[in-house]
Design an enzyme around this catalytic site. Structure first.
Site, short mmCIF file in Angstrom:
data_model
loop_
_atom_site.label_atom_id
_atom_site.label_comp_id
_atom_site.label_asym_id
_atom_site.label_seq_id
_atom_site.Cartn_x
_atom_site.Cartn_y
_atom_site.Cartn_z
N HIS A 8 35.96 92.49 12.79
CA HIS A 8 36.59 92.06 11.53
C HIS A 8 37.03 90.60 11.54
CE1 HIS A 8 37.06 96.43 11.51
NE2 HIS A 8 36.92 96.33 10.20
N GLU A 81 42.06 93.82 17.60
CA GLU A 81 40.97 92.90 17.95
C GLU A 81 41.48 91.68 18.72
OE1 GLU A 81 37.76 94.38 14.59
OE2 GLU A 81 38.38 92.29 14.52
N ARG A 169 61.61 100.04 -5.34
CA ARG A 169 61.53 99.09 -6.46
C ARG A 169 61.19 99.85 -7.73
NH1 ARG A 169 59.85 94.96 -2.67
NH2 ARG A 169 60.96 93.05 -3.23
N ARG A 224 67.34 92.02 -2.21
CA ARG A 224 67.00 93.25 -2.91
C ARG A 224 68.19 93.73 -3.74
NH1 ARG A 224 63.52 96.53 -2.28
NH2 ARG A 224 64.10 96.71 -4.44
#
Ligand code: URA
Length: 256
Positions: A8, A81, A169, A224
């Protein structure tokens, strides 16, 4: 001689000059910013999907910067990876939403351990296994925050698989949060969880399970509940501070 590339990321050990250290932002657009901040000569290596990589040097030590993309699934591919390529120390450099009201926009948060809400790390270790940072990485981040004079907080992070329901949310398409997550902001606050992000649980679980070193620092881009929207100005404040501290911390880590 051509060395084998991982699938990837599209990188080989030769491409990364056998680097042992990596910065891991989530956003591919942050890769160049980080790389150019520590080495103006750093070079672009490759971009495949959400994975963008640059290679630079600090004191002649090769340092890779690779984006993870958002969330656990893409992070797990990057971490797996990069481990195959010989990376030994991972430093996540991200952005975050503060849960604790004592935290302000532009502060940085050093994660000691993550609540495993990522839904991915259980493919690498059972859920009872902790997602904890390497103490050397925490120590380097604390020292660099003090040096940089940037306000920092050290503690537990909630690492969610989703940005909307998993972080309670309501400004989403459906405006609905399933019962499982209703009240979670208050619950995490009561349990002294500092912040939300989406990649640390995967990174920290995998690194510990592999016997490698990892840590996570995030810049606060919103508070938040109080301010749901992430503005450009707040994003820039959080990003600037977190990059500065992370680079100073990497300078300490490469000396160890
Ligand atoms: N990243 C998150 O996962 N949540 C936020 O609120 C901000 C950044």
């Amino acid at each position: 001689m051509k060395t084998k590339s991982v699938y990837h990321l599209g990188l080989s050990k030769k491409d990364i000059e056998s680097a042992k250290f990596v910065f891991l932002p989530g956003d591919p657009a942050r890769v160049e910013k980080i790389a150019k901040s520590f080495d103006s000569q750093s070079k672009f290596l490759i971009q495949k999907r959400e994975y963008c990589s640059y290679l630079g040097k600090i004191n002649n030590v090769p340092i890779l910067v690779t984006s993870t993309g958002i969330g656990g699934a893409s992070t797990s591919i990057a971490v797996d990876e990069l481990s195959q390529l010989g990376i030994k120390t991972f430093l996540r450099v991200g952005t975050t939403g503060a849960i604790s009201p004592k935290i302000e926009i532009g502060d940085v948060i050093i994660t000691t351990g993550s609540v495993r809400l990522d839904g991915v790390s259980n493919h690498y270790a059972p859920i009872e296994y902790p997602a904890v940072s390497c103490y050397e990485v925490i120590d380097a981040l604390v020292k660099s925050s003090i040096k940089s004079k940037i306000k920092f907080h050290v503690g537990i992070t909630a690492s969610s698989a989703t940005f909307y329901p998993g972080q309670e949310r309501y400004d989403s398409y459906s405006k609905y949060v399933i019962r499982n997550f209703q009240g979670s902001n208050l619950e995490w606050e009561k349990l002294n969880v500092l912040n939300y992000e989406m990649e640390s649980a995967t990174l920290l679980t995998m690194a510990s399970a592999f016997g490698l070193k990892a840590g996570c620092i995030t810049g606060v881009v919103n508070k938040r509940v109080k301010s749901e929207k992430i503005t450009k100005k707040h994003l820039e404040m959080g990003e600037k501070n977190v990059i500065e501290v992370a680079i100073e911390a990497m300078k300490i880590l490469i000396k160890n």
